[in-house]
Design a protein around this motif. Sequence first.
Motif, PDB file in Angstrom:
ATOM      1  N   SER A  31       8.206  25.515   2.988  1.00 54.71           N
ATOM      2  CA  SER A  31       6.962  24.982   3.551  1.00 54.71           C
ATOM      3  C   SER A  31       6.439  23.760   2.792  1.00 54.71           C
ATOM      4  CB  SER A  31       5.889  26.067   3.614  1.00 54.71           C
ATOM      5  OG  SER A  31       5.662  26.620   2.327  1.00 54.71           O
ATOM      6  N   HIS A  32       6.448  23.807   1.459  1.00 57.77           N
ATOM      7  CA  HIS A  32       5.941  22.660   0.697  1.00 57.77           C
ATOM      8  C   HIS A  32       6.838  21.442   0.907  1.00 57.77           C
ATOM      9  CE1 HIS A  32       3.899  20.401  -2.407  1.00 57.77           C
ATOM     10  NE2 HIS A  32       5.071  20.166  -2.994  1.00 57.77           N
ATOM     11  N   VAL A  78       6.286  19.760   4.246  1.00 57.74           N
ATOM     12  CA  VAL A  78       5.124  18.857   4.291  1.00 57.74           C
ATOM     13  C   VAL A  78       5.519  17.484   3.762  1.00 57.74           C
ATOM     14  CG1 VAL A  78       2.827  18.411   3.338  1.00 57.74           C
ATOM     15  CG2 VAL A  78       3.419  20.709   4.154  1.00 57.74           C
ATOM     16  N   LEU A  96       4.649  19.328  10.807  1.00 55.44           N
ATOM     17  CA  LEU A  96       3.493  19.968  10.165  1.00 55.44           C
ATOM     18  C   LEU A  96       3.030  21.199  10.933  1.00 55.44           C
ATOM     19  CD1 LEU A  96       1.266  16.963   9.012  1.00 55.44           C
ATOM     20  CD2 LEU A  96       2.465  18.600   7.561  1.00 55.44           C
ATOM     21  N   GLN A 148      -0.598  26.898   7.098  1.00 55.64           N
ATOM     22  CA  GLN A 148      -1.559  25.974   6.530  1.00 55.64           C
ATOM     23  C   GLN A 148      -1.609  26.099   5.019  1.00 55.64           C
ATOM     24  OE1 GLN A 148      -5.376  26.977   8.321  1.00 55.64           O
ATOM     25  NE2 GLN A 148      -6.046  27.893   6.423  1.00 55.64           N
ATOM     26  N   SER A 202      -1.576  21.291   0.594  1.00 53.61           N
ATOM     27  CA  SER A 202      -0.725  20.100   0.689  1.00 53.61           C
ATOM     28  C   SER A 202      -0.670  19.615   2.135  1.00 53.61           C
ATOM     29  CB  SER A 202       0.679  20.396   0.157  1.00 53.61           C
ATOM     30  OG  SER A 202       1.303  21.433   0.889  1.00 53.61           O
ATOM     31  N   GLN A 203      -0.649  20.535   3.089  1.00 53.61           N
ATOM     32  CA  GLN A 203      -0.683  20.157   4.499  1.00 53.61           C
ATOM     33  C   GLN A 203      -1.997  19.451   4.824  1.00 53.61           C
ATOM     34  OE1 GLN A 203      -1.587  23.178   7.390  1.00 53.61           O
ATOM     35  NE2 GLN A 203       0.154  22.577   8.684  1.00 53.61           N
TER      36      GLN A 203
END
Length: 353
Positions: free
Chosen positions: A144-145, A148, A167, A172, A175-176
């Motif tokens: 996920s990170h 982004v 995105l 959520q 960073s998003q």
Amino acid sequence: MRRWLLVAMLCLLSVPVRAEGTRAELDALIEKVGKTPPEWFKTTPLNYPKTLDLDWPMKPPPGWDNQKNVGQFVWDVVNPNPSRWREGTRLMHHLLTLHKDDPEKRERAMLSLCHMYHDLLADYARAAFWYRAAGVEKNPEEYSHSAVILAECYARLGYRTEAFKLLNKVSQSLSQAKLLADLGETDRALKIALEETSDDPQGYASLLAGDICRQVGRYEDAIGHYQKVLAIKVPASNPPGRLLKNRNRAEANVAAIKSFELFDLKSVADGKYVAASQGYEGPVEVAVTVKKQRIETVSVTQHREKQFYSAINDTTAKIIAKQTVKGIDTTSNATLTSEAIVNATAKALTAKK
């Protein structure tokens, strides 16, 4: 696979902004750039300590030894020294080839290359190439990170629609929210940050909420969010260091806002102005030169930051281009350094000579 497919060309400048095209055009751009043999590769030495353990164990031995452990060498020696960035990238390509039969180490080398091309070199096409090679786009929730940051690469290359699509596939996070704010989605970004403040013992979400408001000129709201950080109760014994750093950031941001709300470049006499503001490791000092009511130069003259990545060049260039300290978005993964440069510049230009 030929050796040159395992390396990517270094580009000291980010890829030029272009009109948004199709997904097929984005794919073609990333493939073409990512598979291009680097011009600098043969002339950049494979320079690392002979004591470095290139076996790169997944779990390093106890203790800190940046002359033996690859990750610690990158953290302590490569990242803080721009003169070593090409060498560090060259080393990571070497490790990728060396561990071609070890899937875990190959993935780690690819993700390290992503970091180097994105954070150090601002080379977004090549960063995207290696994020994709590591499987980030196919499994955005798992990475996920990184997803982004890959979305940021797409936006930097001029493909905002593809950035938003990616995105929307990840949970959520702060960073998003940061990237959404940089892309102009202020309300959506602020909503995410405020939802995260419900469990925010060290003030990160409130700081981001303040940053989002500050970026679009909502200064009273920004100060309100920063003050929430200052209101977090600090334990009398063994206070968490990150909370103390975040409180310092909040204080510096409030002071900077109060300074530059009154800022008018027309009132600044020609000359050189110097001031400092708190970064991650310590004060970041800047020197600002004004000539004929224009900001001619902004340079970082002293700092102790280690993981500043491209923030120093990026942030000073943005201030000169905009001719103001208002609305400057901070550099990904080096927010504290960028913020300190903006705050120090605000202090320098609003201080009386």
